[in-house]
Design a protein around this motif. Structure first.
Motif, PDB file in Angstrom:
ATOM      1  N   LYS A 148       0.819  -1.211   0.000  1.00  0.00           N
ATOM      2  CA  LYS A 148       0.000   0.000   0.000  1.00  0.00           C
ATOM      3  C   LYS A 148       0.853   1.260   0.000  1.00  0.00           C
ATOM      4  O   LYS A 148       0.325   2.348   0.029  1.00  0.00           O
ATOM      5  CB  LYS A 148      -0.927   0.033   1.216  1.00  0.00           C
ATOM      6  N   LYS A 149       2.175   1.133  -0.005  1.00  0.00           N
ATOM      7  CA  LYS A 149       3.054   2.299   0.041  1.00  0.00           C
ATOM      8  C   LYS A 149       2.750   3.228  -1.133  1.00  0.00           C
ATOM      9  O   LYS A 149       2.560   2.783  -2.253  1.00  0.00           O
ATOM     10  CB  LYS A 149       4.512   1.864  -0.008  1.00  0.00           C
ATOM     11  N   GLY A 150       2.657   4.491  -0.845  1.00  0.00           N
ATOM     12  CA  GLY A 150       2.362   5.460  -1.880  1.00  0.00           C
ATOM     13  C   GLY A 150       0.886   5.605  -2.165  1.00  0.00           C
ATOM     14  O   GLY A 150       0.486   6.311  -3.081  1.00  0.00           O
ATOM     15  N   THR A 151       0.058   4.935  -1.384  1.00  0.00           N
ATOM     16  CA  THR A 151      -1.385   5.029  -1.563  1.00  0.00           C
ATOM     17  C   THR A 151      -1.829   6.460  -1.285  1.00  0.00           C
ATOM     18  O   THR A 151      -1.438   7.055  -0.301  1.00  0.00           O
ATOM     19  CB  THR A 151      -2.093   4.063  -0.599  1.00  0.00           C
ATOM     20  N   THR A 152      -2.614   7.028  -2.164  1.00  0.00           N
ATOM     21  CA  THR A 152      -3.105   8.389  -1.958  1.00  0.00           C
ATOM     22  C   THR A 152      -4.604   8.444  -2.192  1.00  0.00           C
ATOM     23  O   THR A 152      -5.229   7.475  -2.614  1.00  0.00           O
ATOM     24  CB  THR A 152      -2.420   9.380  -2.922  1.00  0.00           C
ATOM     25  N   GLY A 153      -5.168   9.608  -1.923  1.00  0.00           N
ATOM     26  CA  GLY A 153      -6.555   9.876  -2.251  1.00  0.00           C
ATOM     27  C   GLY A 153      -7.557   8.909  -1.679  1.00  0.00           C
ATOM     28  O   GLY A 153      -7.517   8.546  -0.514  1.00  0.00           O
ATOM     29  N   ALA A 154      -8.460   8.465  -2.553  1.00  0.00           N
ATOM     30  CA  ALA A 154      -9.564   7.609  -2.131  1.00  0.00           C
ATOM     31  C   ALA A 154      -9.069   6.281  -1.565  1.00  0.00           C
ATOM     32  O   ALA A 154      -9.677   5.733  -0.655  1.00  0.00           O
ATOM     33  CB  ALA A 154     -10.520   7.379  -3.293  1.00  0.00           C
ATOM     34  N   ALA A 155      -7.970   5.749  -2.087  1.00  0.00           N
ATOM     35  CA  ALA A 155      -7.448   4.474  -1.587  1.00  0.00           C
ATOM     36  C   ALA A 155      -6.998   4.602  -0.131  1.00  0.00           C
ATOM     37  O   ALA A 155      -7.237   3.703   0.676  1.00  0.00           O
ATOM     38  CB  ALA A 155      -6.309   3.979  -2.463  1.00  0.00           C
ATOM     39  N   ALA A 156      -6.360   5.712   0.217  1.00  0.00           N
ATOM     40  CA  ALA A 156      -5.937   5.929   1.608  1.00  0.00           C
ATOM     41  C   ALA A 156      -7.153   6.082   2.507  1.00  0.00           C
ATOM     42  O   ALA A 156      -7.194   5.532   3.609  1.00  0.00           O
ATOM     43  CB  ALA A 156      -5.038   7.162   1.704  1.00  0.00           C
ATOM     44  N   ALA A 157      -8.158   6.810   2.042  1.00  0.00           N
ATOM     45  CA  ALA A 157      -9.399   6.938   2.811  1.00  0.00           C
ATOM     46  C   ALA A 157     -10.053   5.567   2.949  1.00  0.00           C
ATOM     47  O   ALA A 157     -10.590   5.235   4.008  1.00  0.00           O
ATOM     48  CB  ALA A 157     -10.341   7.922   2.132  1.00  0.00           C
ATOM     49  N   GLY A 158      -9.982   4.770   1.897  1.00  0.00           N
ATOM     50  CA  GLY A 158     -10.555   3.430   1.941  1.00  0.00           C
ATOM     51  C   GLY A 158      -9.949   2.567   3.029  1.00  0.00           C
ATOM     52  O   GLY A 158     -10.630   1.746   3.643  1.00  0.00           O
ATOM     53  N   MET A 159      -8.655   2.758   3.281  1.00  0.00           N
ATOM     54  CA  MET A 159      -8.004   2.016   4.365  1.00  0.00           C
ATOM     55  C   MET A 159      -8.623   2.377   5.707  1.00  0.00           C
ATOM     56  O   MET A 159      -8.899   1.503   6.533  1.00  0.00           O
ATOM     57  CB  MET A 159      -6.504   2.306   4.361  1.00  0.00           C
TER      58      MET A 159
END
Length: 144
Positions: free
Chosen positions: A71-82
């Motif tokens: 998940k490194k470098g996850t931004t935007g909606a993907a980070a919120a999804g976490m």
């Protein structure tokens, strides 16, 4: 006499329903607030969004050190999804209304972000998420 037994049985059914509805209301409200705050958090690297953590019984006291493997470098909606998935997973474990649930973010820069240090989101995004939760509560019914 049968009327009193029937009344007592109905009161017990209402009591059980209120307990179940209260538990459902807490679950939905927590997921609503966690989703709103994660999605409203300004994003650069995604770390602030991903660090919204939900916990039952007490707040978590340390930030997530790094993104999970892959998940490194996850931004935007993907980070919120976490963060949203974390809240959903924790609320699946929530079985008893009345237990305290905490949504926290322990990054040192989350308060400045909420005060408007980023041009990507207005100040008060945390308060906006809480308002979304209050709206969800106001629309819930404990007795159906």
């Amino acid at each position: 006499m049968a009327t009193i037994r029937g009344f007592s049985k109905r009161i017990k059914e209402i009591e059980d329903g209120v307990e179940a509805n209260a538990t459902t209301m807490v679950r939905k409200t927590v997921i609503t607030v966690a989703s709103a705050v994660a999605l409203r958090t300004p994003v650069d690297t995604g770390r602030a969004r991903a660090n919204w953590r939900t916990n039952i019984g007490g707040p978590l006291t340390a930030p997530v050190a790094s993104f999970p493997e892959g998940k490194k470098g996850t931004t935007g909606a993907a980070a919120a999804g976490m963060a949203i998935q974390d809240a959903t997973d924790k609320m699946a474990q929530y079985k008893e209304s009345g237990r305290e649930v905490y949504i926290s973010n322990n990054l040192i820069y989350i308060d400045p972000l909420n005060r408007g240090s980023s041009r990507q989101a207005p100040a008060g995004f945390i308060e906006g998420a809480i308002a979304a939760g209050l709206k969800a509560i106001s629309q819930a019914r404990l007795v159906k």
